[in-house]
Design a protein around this motif. Structure first.
Motif, short mmCIF file in Angstrom:
data_model
loop_
_atom_site.label_atom_id
_atom_site.label_comp_id
_atom_site.label_asym_id
_atom_site.label_seq_id
_atom_site.Cartn_x
_atom_site.Cartn_y
_atom_site.Cartn_z
N GLU A 62 -19.29 52.58 44.39
CA GLU A 62 -20.27 53.06 43.40
C GLU A 62 -21.25 51.92 43.13
OE1 GLU A 62 -20.61 54.38 38.67
OE2 GLU A 62 -18.72 53.63 39.50
N VAL A 63 -22.55 52.18 43.33
CA VAL A 63 -23.58 51.18 43.11
C VAL A 63 -24.40 51.57 41.89
CG1 VAL A 63 -25.58 49.98 44.08
CG2 VAL A 63 -23.69 50.66 45.58
N VAL A 64 -24.54 50.63 40.95
CA VAL A 64 -25.32 50.86 39.74
C VAL A 64 -26.38 49.76 39.61
CG1 VAL A 64 -25.28 51.09 37.22
CG2 VAL A 64 -23.36 51.94 38.59
N TYR A 65 -27.62 50.16 39.38
CA TYR A 65 -28.71 49.19 39.24
C TYR A 65 -28.96 48.85 37.77
CZ TYR A 65 -29.59 49.80 44.15
OH TYR A 65 -29.44 49.81 45.51
N LEU A 107 -36.00 53.84 35.29
CA LEU A 107 -34.74 53.75 36.04
C LEU A 107 -33.55 54.17 35.19
CD1 LEU A 107 -34.94 50.52 38.22
CD2 LEU A 107 -34.53 52.86 39.02
N HIS A 108 -33.58 53.81 33.91
CA HIS A 108 -32.49 54.22 33.02
C HIS A 108 -32.54 55.72 32.74
CE1 HIS A 108 -30.32 50.55 31.97
NE2 HIS A 108 -31.47 49.92 32.15
N PHE A 109 -33.73 56.25 32.61
CA PHE A 109 -33.87 57.70 32.46
C PHE A 109 -33.31 58.40 33.70
CE2 PHE A 109 -36.52 61.42 33.63
CZ PHE A 109 -36.09 62.30 32.64
N ALA A 110 -33.65 57.88 34.87
CA ALA A 110 -33.17 58.46 36.13
C ALA A 110 -31.64 58.37 36.23
CB ALA A 110 -33.82 57.76 37.31
N LYS A 111 -31.10 57.27 35.76
CA LYS A 111 -29.63 57.12 35.77
C LYS A 111 -28.99 58.20 34.91
CE LYS A 111 -25.97 53.86 34.46
NZ LYS A 111 -25.68 52.55 33.81
N GLY A 163 -28.74 61.27 36.82
CA GLY A 163 -28.02 61.23 38.08
C GLY A 163 -28.90 61.00 39.29
N ARG A 164 -30.10 60.40 39.07
CA ARG A 164 -31.04 60.19 40.18
C ARG A 164 -31.48 58.73 40.27
NH1 ARG A 164 -31.48 64.24 43.76
NH2 ARG A 164 -33.64 63.68 44.21
N GLN A 165 -30.64 57.81 39.83
CA GLN A 165 -31.06 56.41 39.78
C GLN A 165 -31.35 55.84 41.17
OE1 GLN A 165 -28.33 53.17 38.91
NE2 GLN A 165 -29.72 52.36 37.36
N HIS A 166 -30.52 56.14 42.14
CA HIS A 166 -30.73 55.58 43.48
C HIS A 166 -32.03 56.07 44.08
CE1 HIS A 166 -26.31 54.34 44.45
NE2 HIS A 166 -26.66 54.05 43.21
N GLU A 167 -32.31 57.36 43.91
CA GLU A 167 -33.56 57.92 44.42
C GLU A 167 -34.77 57.29 43.73
OE1 GLU A 167 -30.33 61.03 44.87
OE2 GLU A 167 -30.97 59.60 43.34
N MET A 168 -34.63 57.05 42.42
CA MET A 168 -35.74 56.48 41.66
C MET A 168 -35.98 55.02 42.03
SD MET A 168 -37.88 57.70 39.29
CE MET A 168 -39.19 57.01 40.31
N ALA A 169 -34.90 54.26 42.20
CA ALA A 169 -35.04 52.86 42.58
C ALA A 169 -35.74 52.73 43.93
CB ALA A 169 -33.67 52.18 42.63
N GLU A 170 -35.35 53.56 44.88
CA GLU A 170 -35.98 53.52 46.20
C GLU A 170 -37.46 53.91 46.11
OE1 GLU A 170 -36.71 52.99 50.15
OE2 GLU A 170 -34.89 52.42 49.06
N ARG A 171 -37.75 54.95 45.32
CA ARG A 171 -39.14 55.41 45.22
C ARG A 171 -40.02 54.36 44.56
NH1 ARG A 171 -42.66 56.04 46.99
NH2 ARG A 171 -44.33 57.58 46.93
N ALA A 213 -39.29 61.74 42.93
CA ALA A 213 -37.87 61.41 43.09
C ALA A 213 -36.97 62.55 42.62
CB ALA A 213 -37.55 60.13 42.32
N GLY A 214 -37.56 63.69 42.29
CA GLY A 214 -36.77 64.85 41.92
C GLY A 214 -36.48 65.01 40.44
N LEU A 215 -37.22 64.26 39.60
CA LEU A 215 -37.02 64.34 38.16
C LEU A 215 -38.08 65.22 37.50
CD1 LEU A 215 -36.27 60.56 37.62
CD2 LEU A 215 -34.62 62.42 37.35
N ASP A 216 -37.76 65.72 36.32
CA ASP A 216 -38.71 66.53 35.58
C ASP A 216 -39.82 65.64 35.02
OD1 ASP A 216 -39.20 69.28 34.10
OD2 ASP A 216 -39.43 67.69 32.60
#
Length: 226
Positions: free
Chosen positions: A42-45, A112-116, A119-127, A152-155
């Motif tokens: 499990e990777v967490v940024y 990034l915290h909102f994305a976490k 459940g989309r933190q990895h996608e957001m970090a990459e984007r 990144a798939g977020l609203d």
């Protein structure tokens, strides 16, 4: 059941070595997953601001920023950028420092915290990192961040509300406080299982080796099945 390995990564969106480290970590984990007994990871940024006093709209290019920030000549700064561009290319990344818009990154960290939370933190970090280092997007602007969140798939509306309300600022500061408690003063920095620290953009093979080592420790510590 063997518990997953947790890798906590402190990084900054504006850190070129952090994107390289991220890509090398991903390659290292992919290589480790080819084993018969693949590690579960499990990777967490986490947030780290290298230069929190940077204005949202920095006047000048990346070489100008480096020259001012490190007290070196523009020529030396350009040499540093050329070197990191070459290393990034080895990791499969095409850095465009000629397009890069240097900016304050606190809003990107809030996103990034909102994305976490979603459940989309990895996608957001990459984007975010791709947008910053390869596309010249302005990550200090809320409108730009909202657009990237949608990509990144977020609203988009929820992302805008999160950024304008500032409700994730405390989460950013908590990450920074934890980094200080760990003695982290440079990024990327990887904390593995809360007990092993790995500093810098290590090669992919280093990450493969350490997760395999830690996974073996997990198996040794796992309770026997009756």
């Amino acid at each position: 059941m063997t518990d997953a390995i947790k890798i906590d990564v402190w990084s900054d969106i504006a850190c070129p070595w952090c994107y390289i480290g991220k890509r090398n970590l991903e390659k290292g984990l992919a290589a480790a997953s080819t084993a018969d007994d693949s590690p579960e990871v499990e990777v967490v940024y986490h947030s780290f601001e290298l230069s929190p006093d940077t204005p949202t709209d920095f006047e000048g290019g990346e070489a100008d920023y480096l020259a001012q920030h490190k007290g070196i000549s523009p020529a030396q700064a350009q040499q540093m950028l050329d070197r990191v561009t070459d290393v990034a290319a080895e990791a499969g990344l095409e850095y465009r420092f000629d397009l890069l818009k240097h900016t304050n990154t606190v809003k990107a960290h809030e996103l990034l915290h909102f994305a976490k939370e979603q459940g989309r933190q990895h996608e957001m970090a990459e984007r975010l990192m791709s947008a910053y280092f390869t596309e010249g997007r302005h990550l200090g602007q809320v409108d730009e961040l909202v657009a990237l969140a949608a990509e990144a798939g977020l609203d988009a509306a929820a992302a805008r509300d999160a950024l304008q309300s500032g409700r994730f600022v405390d989460a950013v500061r908590a990450d920074q406080a934890q980094a200080s408690a760990y003695g982290i003063n440079g990024v990327p920095f990887f904390v593995i299982d809360g007990k092993y620290g790995v500093s810098g953009a290590q090669p992919a093979e280093a990450f493969t080796d350490i997760v395999r080592q830690v996974w073996a420790e997990h198996r040794e510590d796992a309770p026997a099945v009756a």
